[in-house]
Scaffold this motif. Structure first.
Motif, short mmCIF file in Angstrom:
data_model
loop_
_atom_site.label_atom_id
_atom_site.label_comp_id
_atom_site.label_asym_id
_atom_site.label_seq_id
_atom_site.Cartn_x
_atom_site.Cartn_y
_atom_site.Cartn_z
N GLU A 145 0.83 -1.20 0.00
CA GLU A 145 0.00 0.00 0.00
C GLU A 145 0.86 1.26 0.00
O GLU A 145 0.61 2.21 -0.76
CB GLU A 145 -0.92 -0.01 1.23
CG GLU A 145 -1.72 1.26 1.45
CD GLU A 145 -2.78 1.51 0.41
OE1 GLU A 145 -3.17 2.68 0.22
OE2 GLU A 145 -3.22 0.52 -0.24
N GLU A 146 1.89 1.25 0.83
CA GLU A 146 2.73 2.44 0.98
C GLU A 146 3.66 2.65 -0.22
O GLU A 146 3.83 3.79 -0.68
CB GLU A 146 3.56 2.32 2.26
CG GLU A 146 4.43 3.52 2.55
CD GLU A 146 3.63 4.77 2.89
OE1 GLU A 146 4.15 5.89 2.68
OE2 GLU A 146 2.48 4.64 3.36
N LEU A 147 4.26 1.58 -0.72
CA LEU A 147 5.29 1.72 -1.75
C LEU A 147 4.75 1.63 -3.18
O LEU A 147 5.44 2.05 -4.12
CB LEU A 147 6.37 0.66 -1.54
CG LEU A 147 7.11 0.71 -0.19
CD1 LEU A 147 8.21 -0.32 -0.15
CD2 LEU A 147 7.68 2.11 0.07
N ILE A 148 3.54 1.08 -3.35
CA ILE A 148 2.99 0.95 -4.70
C ILE A 148 1.64 1.67 -4.83
O ILE A 148 1.47 2.52 -5.72
CB ILE A 148 2.83 -0.53 -5.09
CG1 ILE A 148 4.20 -1.21 -5.20
CG2 ILE A 148 2.08 -0.66 -6.42
CD1 ILE A 148 4.15 -2.66 -5.61
N SER A 149 0.69 1.36 -3.95
CA SER A 149 -0.67 1.88 -4.11
C SER A 149 -0.75 3.40 -3.96
O SER A 149 -1.36 4.08 -4.79
CB SER A 149 -1.62 1.22 -3.11
OG SER A 149 -1.69 -0.16 -3.32
N ARG A 150 -0.16 3.93 -2.90
CA ARG A 150 -0.25 5.37 -2.66
C ARG A 150 0.43 6.18 -3.76
O ARG A 150 -0.16 7.15 -4.27
CB ARG A 150 0.31 5.72 -1.29
CG ARG A 150 -0.58 5.28 -0.15
CD ARG A 150 -0.08 5.78 1.19
NE ARG A 150 -0.95 5.33 2.27
CZ ARG A 150 -0.77 5.62 3.54
NH1 ARG A 150 0.25 6.38 3.90
NH2 ARG A 150 -1.60 5.17 4.46
N PRO A 151 1.67 5.85 -4.16
CA PRO A 151 2.28 6.59 -5.27
C PRO A 151 1.43 6.49 -6.55
O PRO A 151 1.32 7.46 -7.31
CB PRO A 151 3.64 5.90 -5.46
CG PRO A 151 3.95 5.34 -4.11
CD PRO A 151 2.63 4.89 -3.56
N LYS A 152 0.84 5.31 -6.79
CA LYS A 152 -0.01 5.13 -7.96
C LYS A 152 -1.23 6.05 -7.91
O LYS A 152 -1.58 6.70 -8.91
CB LYS A 152 -0.45 3.67 -8.05
CG LYS A 152 -1.40 3.37 -9.20
CD LYS A 152 -1.84 1.91 -9.16
CE LYS A 152 -2.89 1.62 -10.24
NZ LYS A 152 -3.35 0.20 -10.17
#
Length: 239
Positions: free
Chosen positions: A203-210
């Motif tokens: 969530e922190e390293l992929i979802s949020r930046p996306k």
């Protein structure tokens, strides 16, 4: 609401039948000796929704069955059968659903780990550690030394709580396959935590930046150009 894995220790969790978070009614199990030992029951219950449940009146000599429990979902009335602290019916993957942004290669390992969690918490933990290593590679790091990769992420400003989550998965995953102070031979709760942490990391390293990138790209073009011009000027001035 977060997924709550079924557990003998809880009075409410996500039901393995209807998937809703629901109150669970716990029932003890009793065994009754048949009056006629030479006459097995002629009725088979293959067509019943819930196994092992009969409407026949109890015979004499009823005994409580130790370490066998039945939980009844308040929402759907589905029954789950537990031996000691493990659900044996229905067979289900106790891990929470994977983050929808988890890359396919990592998702495959996550699901494999979930499928063996009830049989081998140690094996599941080792697989989650492997999934983390592949996730780090997916993010552009070498993945050969997780400790070093985490150090680089910290240097780039990664949140302390995410660094801790990464190190928890790294350390426990390592101990699962190497002699150490953490024994996961029969510790589903600790192994289950690793699944939750991998979702948090994703969530922190992929979802949020996306999500931020998608919102930014939806800004009017003139606004994006103005921002890019501002940033370019700031970089030139700093240089």
């Amino acid at each position: 609401m977060d997924f709550v894995s079924p557990s003998i220790k809880l009075t409410a969790f996500n039901c393995p039948h209807c998937k809703a978070f629901s109150h669970q009614i716990w029932n003890s199990v009793h065994a009754s000796q048949k009056l006629s030992q030479n006459k097995p029951s002629s009725t088979l219950y293959h067509n019943l929704r819930f196994p092992f449940i009969s409407n026949e009146p109890e015979d004499v000599y009823t005994h409580t069955v130790i370490n066998l429990m039945v939980s009844l979902c308040y929402n759907c009335k589905g029954l789950s059968i537990w031996v000691y602290d493990r659900m044996v019916f229905p067979f289900q993957e106790k891990a929470p659903p994977a983050n929808t942004d988890m890359p396919d290669k990592i998702l495959k390992i996550y699901n494999e780990a979930s499928s063996i969690l009830h049989l081998s918490p140690k094996g599941a933990a080792a697989l989650i550690r492997l999934a983390l290593q592949i996730l780090i590679i997916h993010l552009g790091y070498k993945g050969e030394n997780l400790n070093q990769d985490i150090s680089e992420l910290v240097a780039k400003g990664m949140k302390t709580e995410i660094q801790k989550a990464l190190d928890i998965v790294r350390v426990i995953g390592n101990n699962a396959v190497h002699p150490g102070k953490i024994d996961l031979s029969d510790d589903q709760d600790t192994a289950l935590t690793l699944f939750k942490l991998l979702n948090l990391i994703t969530e922190e390293l992929i979802s949020r930046p996306k999500k931020v990138s998608e919102l930014y790209n939806n800004l009017p073009e003139e606004n994006r150009k103005a921002i890019e011009k501002r940033d370019k000027s700031d970089n030139e001035r700093d240089g």
